[in-house]
Design a protein around this motif. Structure first.
Motif, PDB file in Angstrom:
ATOM      1  N   GLN A  87       0.870  -1.190  -0.133  1.00  0.00           N
ATOM      2  CA  GLN A  87       0.059   0.002  -0.203  1.00  0.00           C
ATOM      3  C   GLN A  87       0.941   1.076  -0.017  1.00  0.00           C
ATOM      4  O   GLN A  87       0.752   2.102  -0.898  1.00  0.00           O
ATOM      5  N   GLN A  88       1.880   1.373   1.100  1.00  0.00           N
ATOM      6  CA  GLN A  88       2.805   2.496   0.839  1.00  0.00           C
ATOM      7  C   GLN A  88       3.623   2.347  -0.340  1.00  0.00           C
ATOM      8  O   GLN A  88       3.809   3.688  -0.921  1.00  0.00           O
ATOM      9  N   ARG A  89       4.125   1.616  -1.145  1.00  0.00           N
ATOM     10  CA  ARG A  89       4.801   1.663  -2.189  1.00  0.00           C
ATOM     11  C   ARG A  89       3.984   2.162  -3.417  1.00  0.00           C
ATOM     12  O   ARG A  89       4.038   2.940  -4.098  1.00  0.00           O
ATOM     13  N   ASP A  90       2.656   1.388  -3.506  1.00  0.00           N
ATOM     14  CA  ASP A  90       1.479   2.129  -4.537  1.00  0.00           C
ATOM     15  C   ASP A  90       1.505   3.469  -4.288  1.00  0.00           C
ATOM     16  O   ASP A  90       1.398   4.277  -5.566  1.00  0.00           O
ATOM     17  N   ARG A  91       1.438   4.156  -3.078  1.00  0.00           N
ATOM     18  CA  ARG A  91       1.119   5.518  -2.787  1.00  0.00           C
ATOM     19  C   ARG A  91       2.191   6.342  -3.303  1.00  0.00           C
ATOM     20  O   ARG A  91       2.181   7.282  -3.820  1.00  0.00           O
ATOM     21  N   ASP A  92       3.606   5.786  -2.993  1.00  0.00           N
ATOM     22  CA  ASP A  92       5.011   6.333  -3.625  1.00  0.00           C
ATOM     23  C   ASP A  92       5.108   6.437  -4.935  1.00  0.00           C
ATOM     24  O   ASP A  92       5.362   7.467  -5.290  1.00  0.00           O
ATOM     25  N   LEU A  93       4.357   5.243  -5.683  1.00  0.00           N
ATOM     26  CA  LEU A  93       4.376   5.344  -7.215  1.00  0.00           C
ATOM     27  C   LEU A  93       3.599   6.311  -7.678  1.00  0.00           C
ATOM     28  O   LEU A  93       3.990   7.066  -8.731  1.00  0.00           O
ATOM     29  N   ALA A  94       2.427   6.543  -7.151  1.00  0.00           N
ATOM     30  CA  ALA A  94       1.452   7.605  -7.574  1.00  0.00           C
ATOM     31  C   ALA A  94       2.081   8.919  -7.291  1.00  0.00           C
ATOM     32  O   ALA A  94       1.986   9.826  -8.256  1.00  0.00           O
ATOM     33  N   TRP A  95       2.882   9.189  -6.410  1.00  0.00           N
ATOM     34  CA  TRP A  95       3.541  10.480  -6.066  1.00  0.00           C
ATOM     35  C   TRP A  95       4.610  10.764  -7.064  1.00  0.00           C
ATOM     36  O   TRP A  95       4.744  11.707  -7.766  1.00  0.00           O
ATOM     37  N   CYS A  96       5.252   9.813  -7.426  1.00  0.00           N
ATOM     38  CA  CYS A  96       6.236   9.766  -8.585  1.00  0.00           C
ATOM     39  C   CYS A  96       5.415  10.229  -9.969  1.00  0.00           C
ATOM     40  O   CYS A  96       6.330  11.057 -10.682  1.00  0.00           O
ATOM     41  N   ASN A  97       4.515   9.452 -10.150  1.00  0.00           N
ATOM     42  CA  ASN A  97       3.758   9.899 -11.377  1.00  0.00           C
ATOM     43  C   ASN A  97       3.272  11.400 -11.503  1.00  0.00           C
ATOM     44  O   ASN A  97       3.492  11.902 -12.387  1.00  0.00           O
ATOM     45  N   GLU A  98       2.869  11.711 -10.381  1.00  0.00           N
ATOM     46  CA  GLU A  98       2.441  13.288 -10.034  1.00  0.00           C
ATOM     47  C   GLU A  98       3.748  14.303 -10.440  1.00  0.00           C
ATOM     48  O   GLU A  98       3.527  15.274 -10.969  1.00  0.00           O
ATOM     49  N   ALA A  99       4.651  13.782  -9.849  1.00  0.00           N
ATOM     50  CA  ALA A  99       6.037  14.664  -9.878  1.00  0.00           C
ATOM     51  C   ALA A  99       6.361  14.496 -11.373  1.00  0.00           C
ATOM     52  O   ALA A  99       6.875  15.519 -11.856  1.00  0.00           O
ATOM     53  N   ALA A 100       6.269  13.515 -12.203  1.00  0.00           N
ATOM     54  CA  ALA A 100       6.589  13.532 -13.509  1.00  0.00           C
ATOM     55  C   ALA A 100       5.688  14.457 -14.186  1.00  0.00           C
ATOM     56  O   ALA A 100       6.197  15.073 -15.200  1.00  0.00           O
ATOM     57  N   LYS A 101       4.410  14.447 -13.940  1.00  0.00           N
ATOM     58  CA  LYS A 101       3.470  15.147 -14.533  1.00  0.00           C
ATOM     59  C   LYS A 101       3.606  16.536 -14.349  1.00  0.00           C
ATOM     60  O   LYS A 101       3.707  17.658 -15.243  1.00  0.00           O
ATOM     61  N   ARG A 102       4.008  17.055 -13.346  1.00  0.00           N
ATOM     62  CA  ARG A 102       4.193  18.388 -12.853  1.00  0.00           C
ATOM     63  C   ARG A 102       5.569  18.955 -13.699  1.00  0.00           C
ATOM     64  O   ARG A 102       5.621  20.031 -14.037  1.00  0.00           O
ATOM     65  N   TYR A 103       6.636  17.967 -13.722  1.00  0.00           N
ATOM     66  CA  TYR A 103       7.881  18.232 -14.427  1.00  0.00           C
ATOM     67  C   TYR A 103       7.476  18.727 -15.900  1.00  0.00           C
ATOM     68  O   TYR A 103       7.862  19.552 -16.470  1.00  0.00           O
ATOM     69  N   GLN A 104       6.520  17.580 -16.508  1.00  0.00           N
ATOM     70  CA  GLN A 104       6.022  18.005 -17.950  1.00  0.00           C
ATOM     71  C   GLN A 104       5.600  19.254 -18.206  1.00  0.00           C
ATOM     72  O   GLN A 104       5.768  19.975 -19.129  1.00  0.00           O
ATOM     73  N   VAL A 105       4.556  19.773 -17.167  1.00  0.00           N
ATOM     74  CA  VAL A 105       4.049  21.115 -17.180  1.00  0.00           C
ATOM     75  C   VAL A 105       5.060  22.235 -16.954  1.00  0.00           C
ATOM     76  O   VAL A 105       4.899  23.226 -18.091  1.00  0.00           O
ATOM     77  N   LEU A 106       6.108  22.066 -16.223  1.00  0.00           N
ATOM     78  CA  LEU A 106       7.053  22.923 -16.207  1.00  0.00           C
ATOM     79  C   LEU A 106       7.747  23.240 -17.510  1.00  0.00           C
ATOM     80  O   LEU A 106       8.124  24.349 -17.869  1.00  0.00           O
ATOM     81  N   ILE A 107       8.216  22.014 -18.037  1.00  0.00           N
ATOM     82  CA  ILE A 107       8.863  22.034 -19.536  1.00  0.00           C
ATOM     83  C   ILE A 107       8.056  22.604 -20.457  1.00  0.00           C
ATOM     84  O   ILE A 107       8.448  23.443 -21.311  1.00  0.00           O
ATOM     85  N   LYS A 108       6.976  22.412 -20.551  1.00  0.00           N
ATOM     86  CA  LYS A 108       6.015  22.855 -21.699  1.00  0.00           C
ATOM     87  C   LYS A 108       5.653  24.465 -21.469  1.00  0.00           C
ATOM     88  O   LYS A 108       5.632  25.223 -22.197  1.00  0.00           O
ATOM     89  N   GLU A 109       5.744  25.093 -20.021  1.00  0.00           N
ATOM     90  CA  GLU A 109       5.835  26.347 -19.779  1.00  0.00           C
ATOM     91  C   GLU A 109       7.191  27.202 -20.086  1.00  0.00           C
ATOM     92  O   GLU A 109       7.202  28.207 -20.050  1.00  0.00           O
ATOM     93  N   GLY A 110       7.984  26.239 -20.722  1.00  0.00           N
ATOM     94  CA  GLY A 110       9.325  26.908 -21.058  1.00  0.00           C
ATOM     95  C   GLY A 110      10.406  26.960 -19.801  1.00  0.00           C
ATOM     96  O   GLY A 110      11.284  27.549 -20.061  1.00  0.00           O
ATOM     97  N   THR A 111      10.297  26.319 -18.747  1.00  0.00           N
ATOM     98  CA  THR A 111      11.125  26.345 -17.688  1.00  0.00           C
ATOM     99  C   THR A 111      12.447  25.236 -18.114  1.00  0.00           C
ATOM    100  O   THR A 111      12.117  24.274 -18.719  1.00  0.00           O
ATOM    101  N   SER A 112      13.684  25.904 -17.884  1.00  0.00           N
ATOM    102  CA  SER A 112      14.566  25.070 -17.891  1.00  0.00           C
ATOM    103  C   SER A 112      14.647  23.809 -17.224  1.00  0.00           C
ATOM    104  O   SER A 112      14.099  23.608 -16.119  1.00  0.00           O
ATOM    105  N   GLU A 113      15.318  22.754 -17.882  1.00  0.00           N
ATOM    106  CA  GLU A 113      15.629  21.410 -17.190  1.00  0.00           C
ATOM    107  C   GLU A 113      16.043  21.255 -15.820  1.00  0.00           C
ATOM    108  O   GLU A 113      15.703  20.719 -15.101  1.00  0.00           O
ATOM    109  N   GLU A 114      17.061  22.192 -15.933  1.00  0.00           N
ATOM    110  CA  GLU A 114      17.900  22.420 -14.559  1.00  0.00           C
ATOM    111  C   GLU A 114      16.949  22.729 -13.456  1.00  0.00           C
ATOM    112  O   GLU A 114      17.283  22.456 -12.285  1.00  0.00           O
ATOM    113  N   HIS A 115      16.065  23.724 -13.929  1.00  0.00           N
ATOM    114  CA  HIS A 115      15.136  24.118 -12.893  1.00  0.00           C
ATOM    115  C   HIS A 115      13.899  23.174 -12.421  1.00  0.00           C
ATOM    116  O   HIS A 115      13.678  22.855 -11.508  1.00  0.00           O
TER     117      HIS A 115
END
Length: 465
Positions: A365-393
């Protein structure tokens, strides 16, 4: 941990003979051998190293540092790299690099091209430029007359570096951020159909007709234990920069057609006027690799280029700079076209304990929750890149244990030091796994030393000699 990988890229051939020679010279006034026929075998040298240096605890272990091994490590969490690089000596990461005679192309204000050897750039970067003309007084830092060198770290970044816009196929200019001395590495010379050559390590990335590829991968390089080339198993065309009469480019970079290649957006007439090239234009086009040869070990260098295009022209070929990070795999995970666990590492479900004695269970249960968090972080990263944020940021918001691939080089002594600290039972589990995967390669490379080390030191938490 089943995804972790460690492979050997290259290693010093006959390492125990090399160590024996260095050891013999340390403790003897005579030459290491008088007759080639009397040279001890690799296995005999291993026995002598153990008997006279390691088991005898002679105290001077410098000879072990004369041999090196380069490993390709993949899919490890970021924390492993942090652990193994902290307070280590004799370890080098990301050994992508070029030989010192490599000519780097710059574009002058007139539009003409200027080529400077990368070793000269390194000298200018580190030591400055020698003063022009006679100096009859001391320099500002008490340098004697005619010895004064001006700092170049402000001037060099202002020089216009020739780079390729990988989207349009047009040569533009970029800024030099840093000149990096990598160290002595095995170097190979690749030769193209048009006669161009480039001396680089197997790990250096080339821009080919198939996109970015490491040299060893691009040509399918197969070598023997001494590094000599046995065969090339793949056909490869490297993207080159040339002055050509035909304004239409040839071939394709990835799936985008190459367009008319010009310098810094100048029209053909402007180039002709500024650089006296008549109707010639700078073009990017693929040129086939004809052969590769091993040159031995040489001092190597690399450049870091300020974005957006992290490449430069070396001996007329488009090559990658050092330390480039794109984060494309994170975006792929956000899109669902790449397994999230191919990008982020989470420990398996189970019971754990740490060196402080903390015991706990990591549940599904904890691991599934952490995987979901990782997936949300990846989606947030995708949004930042689309907005023109640098990869380093943008990468600042992703989980710490994103998976990493790296190339690392050790000398034999520094590798034993790593095993001392990270193979022991109370080390981080993932670091122990790294050591477990390195160990068979160490055994094959220096068998006599490895046999001694396994008996007296491995997993015992002692510091290496």
């Amino acid at each position: 941990m089943d995804r972790f990988r460690v492979e050997v890229i290259t290693k010093t051939p006959n390492p125990q003979q090399v160590i024996y020679a260095a050891m013999h010279q340390d403790y003897s006034e005579g030459f290491v051998y008088d007759d080639h026929d009397s040279w001890p075998s690799e296995s005999k040298c291993g026995e002598l190293i153990v008997k006279r240096l390691l088991a005898g605890e002679r105290g001077h272990y410098g000879p072990i540092e004369h041999v090196g091994i380069v490993l390709n490590c993949g899919f490890f969490p970021h924390s492993v790299m942090q652990q193994i690089r902290t307070h280590r000596v004799g370890i080098s990461f990301d050994v992508q690099c070029l030989a010192g005679n490599t000519e780097v192309t710059f574009v002058q204000s007139s539009g003409t091209l200027r080529k400077i050897k990368i070793a000269e750039l390194s000298d200018l970067w580190a030591n400055g430029e020698k003063a022009i003309g006679q100096q009859s007084i001391k320099g500002r830092n008490e340098e004697p007359p005619e010895e004064y060198r001006r700092n170049c770290k402000t001037r060099l970044p202002k020089m216009r570096l020739s780079v390729l816009n990988e989207t349009t196929g047009v040569f533009e200019t970029g800024d030099l951020k840093q000149v990096i001395v990598i160290g002595i590495q095995p170097v190979y010379r690749i030769t193209l159909e048009d006669g161009k050559t480039l001396d680089c390590t197997t790990n250096h990335r080339l821009f080919t007709s198939e996109g970015w590829q490491r040299m060893v991968q691009a040509v399918g390089l197969v070598t023997d234990q001494e590094g000599q080339v046995l065969e090339l198993t793949k056909s490869c065309a490297v993207i080159s920069q040339d002055l050509r009469m035909n304004p239409k480019s040839v071939g394709a970079i990835r799936e985008s057609p190459l367009q008319q290649q010009i310098c810094q957006g100048f029209a053909a007439s402007e180039i002709s006027e500024k650089s006296h090239y008549s109707n010639h234009l700078l073009q990017a086009h693929p040129v086939k690799v004809t052969h590769v040869e091993f040159l031995g070990c040489q001092m190597t260098y690399d450049l870091e280029v300020e974005g957006p295009w992290h490449n430069f022209v070396a001996n007329g070929m488009v090559v990658h700079n050092s330390n480039r990070y794109t984060g494309n795999r994170i975006v792929d995970a956000a899109k669902g076209i790449r397994d999230i666990e191919d990008v982020f590492y989470l420990r398996p479900v189970g019971y754990y304990t740490d060196r402080q004695g903390k015991r706990y269970e990591y549940t599904q249960q904890q691991r599934d929750r952490d995987l979901a968090w990782c997936n949300e972080a990846a989606k947030r990263y995708q949004v930042l890149i689309k907005e023109g944020t640098s990869e380093e940021h943008a990468r600042g918001i992703i989980p710490f244990d994103v998976r990493q691939h790296w190339v690392v080089s050790f000398n034999a002594r520094s590798l034993m030091h790593l095993l001392d600290l990270r193979a022991k039972p109370d080390a981080q589990l993932e670091c122990q796994k790294l050591c477990d995967l390195i160990w068979p390669h160490f055994q094959e490379w220096v068998p006599a030393i490895a046999e001694w080390y396994e008996k007296y030191r491995l997993k015992k938490g002692r510091l290496s000699p």
